[in-house]
Write a protein that holds these residues in place. Structure first.
Motif, mmCIF file in Angstrom:
data_model
loop_
_atom_site.group_PDB
_atom_site.id
_atom_site.type_symbol
_atom_site.label_atom_id
_atom_site.label_comp_id
_atom_site.label_asym_id
_atom_site.label_seq_id
_atom_site.Cartn_x
_atom_site.Cartn_y
_atom_site.Cartn_z
ATOM 1 N N TRP A 89 0.903 -1.278 0.015
ATOM 2 C CA TRP A 89 0.010 0.168 -0.049
ATOM 3 C C TRP A 89 0.912 1.244 -0.062
ATOM 4 C CZ3 TRP A 89 1.470 2.423 4.174
ATOM 5 C CH2 TRP A 89 1.867 1.942 5.469
ATOM 6 N N GLY A 90 2.046 1.222 0.284
ATOM 7 C CA GLY A 90 3.328 2.117 0.218
ATOM 8 C C GLY A 90 4.253 1.447 -0.435
ATOM 9 N N GLN A 91 5.478 2.623 -0.777
ATOM 10 C CA GLN A 91 6.364 1.984 -1.627
ATOM 11 C C GLN A 91 7.439 1.057 -1.044
ATOM 12 O OE1 GLN A 91 8.496 5.587 -3.089
ATOM 13 N NE2 GLN A 91 9.896 5.425 -1.343
ATOM 14 N N GLY A 92 7.369 0.906 0.230
ATOM 15 C CA GLY A 92 8.269 0.080 1.067
ATOM 16 C C GLY A 92 8.920 -1.201 0.278
ATOM 17 N N PRO A 93 8.075 -2.028 -0.323
ATOM 18 C CA PRO A 93 8.518 -3.477 -0.852
ATOM 19 C C PRO A 93 9.565 -2.894 -2.055
ATOM 20 C CG PRO A 93 6.362 -3.633 -0.390
ATOM 21 C CD PRO A 93 6.487 -2.198 -0.170
ATOM 22 N N VAL A 94 9.575 -1.761 -2.516
ATOM 23 C CA VAL A 94 10.545 -1.309 -3.711
ATOM 24 C C VAL A 94 11.755 -1.424 -3.254
ATOM 25 C CG1 VAL A 94 10.755 1.206 -3.550
ATOM 26 C CG2 VAL A 94 10.657 0.170 -5.725
ATOM 27 N N LEU A 95 12.303 -1.164 -2.040
ATOM 28 C CA LEU A 95 13.435 -1.703 -1.380
ATOM 29 C C LEU A 95 13.921 -3.025 -1.551
ATOM 30 C CD1 LEU A 95 16.279 -0.543 -0.183
ATOM 31 C CD2 LEU A 95 15.197 -0.901 2.342
ATOM 32 N N LEU A 96 12.770 -3.906 -1.242
ATOM 33 C CA LEU A 96 13.105 -5.297 -1.197
ATOM 34 C C LEU A 96 13.373 -5.901 -2.679
ATOM 35 C CD1 LEU A 96 10.091 -6.474 1.278
ATOM 36 C CD2 LEU A 96 12.638 -5.756 1.694
#
Length: 588
Positions: free
Chosen positions: A277-284
């Motif tokens: 729902w946020g961009q967090g997994p883009v780091l993963l």
């Protein structure tokens, strides 16, 4: 390795934040016997006062934590779109994009409710104990930061001619304050004090007091002030006057939620982020693309490879992430899918926006991103924008991380509710946020404007575990750059052998190739923003590879904060970014 300051080390407690007063407040709470949760809440409320151009009570908050008997957990205090925030309503106003400022961009304000929820559920201190610092600074005053003065100056005409409630607070005597001036917000101090006084009058019970404060915020006097104010039309970045759609019922029906994090194993760590729902997994996704490659921080090959991986990961963000869809996150992190994407990293800079097709599903981009897919507008070296009638001003974000002697680690990234987001609500002393600008006014997208759903935020704290125990908590302001600057920090630390302060101080870079999450959704194909401390040979090599370089000032990119913990010895570490000359760590 050169560093601007030492990495702090100790065994009692650590706090790192983007403002020295917030770090001091958090450390004071640790010294009084509080835990890391108490500390970050005290720091968080202080950040609302000392960096009001970067976050505020009406803003947003994701955080992530872990500790003994506490599995890694995300607290989502990102408010959703109001019930009246429909695509039809905004289209009926003649809008193609949600304005970047003003009341139409307001979601349910989540940050303050999030801090109160965390304190109730995981802290040990009473409401009065953690709010005393914010109340004192708001009532007695704080020194104005140069960046805050620049922001006030940029919107002074708007405040004077339209946002008169903001002018009353930020333009004393009708003029922009001078360097060295102090700023007070007695109305917000009174609001916080009222939360404390009424809660203590209602019950002697600590948890009961915190629940009472939450109700005062979501359905009591604060919610009533917000609803009344939102009915008034104010000028926004469209150039027109619009009333908001946020109501008291929207506030009363929402509370922050606890969620499991998205995770990926890399470099001996389990990296934990917010959900898609946020961009967090883009780091993963970036870590997955880079896993196994020969990466040597500081070289042209390293910068090129990291940038090209970022382009692929952020293209997937544009096509797949959002709260209005069932995001195929497992497929996006699948090793086979990642390998197929990694093969797209070539020897030269790519100029297209190339989302993938996880499990054979066809990506769908907003119509506004098709064709050229970019509008080269604005200043790509800055972070989160919000737009006023007088021109584009730049907001940003805050961060605070804390670790305590009991093994708890917390990382939090509050933002939004900036002084330049919308007019100050005179009765309570703060403006609403503008996070809704991140949603699209087009049906059928993962990030389509949808009542009750969260706009896809860029706010992205990080927690890392080793052997199931938390060892790192970190984050940075920076909008779309947050998960790029965090990536280079982590690679510097894990692959470059740098300690936390060295990893923060090392020169950094980011891509502005993909569309911004903020109004007016600019993109700069092939553009790479890089600090001038990189060798000229590296810069020339990157140009030969087709990157369009914007060489920024030597110390201009990122505002990283980090804490670390050794689960074997219990020793703690902390570091903070010297850029902007206001972030500091504290600890012993």
């Amino acid at each position: 390795m050169f560093t601007t300051r030492p990495e702090l080390q100790g065994s009692f407690g650590m706090v790192s934040s983007t403002h020295w007063l917030a770090s001091a407040a958090g450390m004071a709470v640790l010294e009084s016997g509080g835990n890391a949760f108490d500390a970050v809440v005290a720091s968080g409320f202080t950040l609302q006062v000392v960096e009001p151009h970067l976050n505020g009570p009406g803003g947003d908050l994701p955080l992530i934590f872990a500790g003994p008997d506490r599995a890694p957990t995300v607290l989502c205090a990102q408010g959703p779109a109001p019930a009246g925030a429909t695509i039809a309503h905004y289209r009926g106003l003649g809008l193609e994009l949600i304005p970047g400022s003003g009341l139409l961009a307001a979601v349910v304000p989540g940050a303050t409710a999030g801090w109160l929820t965390l304190l109730r559920d995981h802290g040990t201190k009473r409401l009065r104990d953690v709010l005393q610092f914010a109340i004192g600074y708001a009532a007695d005053g704080i020194p104005l930061l140069p960046s805050m003065l620049r922001t006030i100056g940029a919107v002074a005409e708007l405040f004077t001619t339209d946002w008169t409630t903001s002018a009353a607070l930020y333009l004393p005597d009708g003029i922009v304050p001078q360097p060295g001036a102090w700023h007070r917000n007695p109305t917000w101090a009174a609001t916080l004090q009222r939360l404390v006084t009424e809660a203590e009058a209602a019950t002697p019970d600590r948890d009961g007091q915190l629940e009472h404060a939450l109700r005062s915020w979501t359905s009591g006097f604060v919610a009533e002030a917000i609803e009344e104010f939102a009915r008034t039309p104010w000028r926004d970045s469209s150039g027109e006057r619009h009333a908001g759609v946020l109501t008291g019922a929207d506030l009363a029906s929402w509370r922050p939620t606890y969620e499991r994090p998205a995770t990926l194993d890399f470099g001996g760590l389990t990296v934990c982020k917010t959900g898609p729902w946020g961009q967090g997994p883009v780091l993963l996704q970036q870590l997955a693309l880079l896993d196994g490659l020969d990466l040597r921080p500081g070289t042209a090959e390293y910068v090129h490879t990291v940038i090209e991986a970022a382009k692929l990961a952020f293209a997937d963000r544009e096509a797949w992430y959002g709260d209005a869809a069932d995001v195929p996150l497992a497929e996006l992190l699948d090793p086979a899918y990642t390998a197929s994407r990694r093969a797209l990293i070539g020897a030269t800079a790519d100029g297209e926006l190339r989302p993938g097709s996880p499990a054979g599903r066809e990506p769908r981009l907003p119509d506004a991103l098709r064709g050229s897919g970019a509008r080269p507008l604005g200043d790509a070296t800055t972070a989160e924008p919000t737009v006023s009638r007088t021109g584009e001003t730049r907001g940003d974000t805050c961060h605070v991380s804390a670790a305590d002697r009991w093994g708890n680690v917390v990382a939090a990234t509050p933002s939004g509710g900036w002084l330049q987001s919308s007019p100050v609500i005179g009765a309570v002393g703060f403006p609403l946020g503008s996070r809704l600008q991140m949603a699209w006014l087009q049906e059928g997208l993962p990030n389509s404007l949808t009542p009750g759903r969260r706009p896809r935020t860029t706010l992205s704290p990080t927690l890392a575990l080793r052997g199931g125990e938390p060892v790192l908590g970190f984050g940075t302001p920076g909008g779309d750059q947050q998960d790029q600057w965090q990536l280079t920090f982590l690679l510097n630390h894990l692959l470059g052998g740098m300690n936390l302060q060295e990893a923060i101080d090392a020169p950094t870079f980011h891509s502005t190739h993909f569309p911004s999450s903020f109004y007016p959704r600019d993109a700069f194909p092939r553009q790479l923003v890089i600090e001038s401390r990189f060798d000229d040979a590296v810069l020339d090599d990157l140009r030969r590879r087709g990157h369009e370089l914007v060489v920024s000032d030597a110390w201009s990119l990122g505002r990283m904060c980090a804490v670390g913990r050794d689960p074997v010895t219990g020793r703690l570490r902390a570091a903070a970014n010297p850029r902007a000359m206001q972030g500091y760590s504290a600890g012993r």
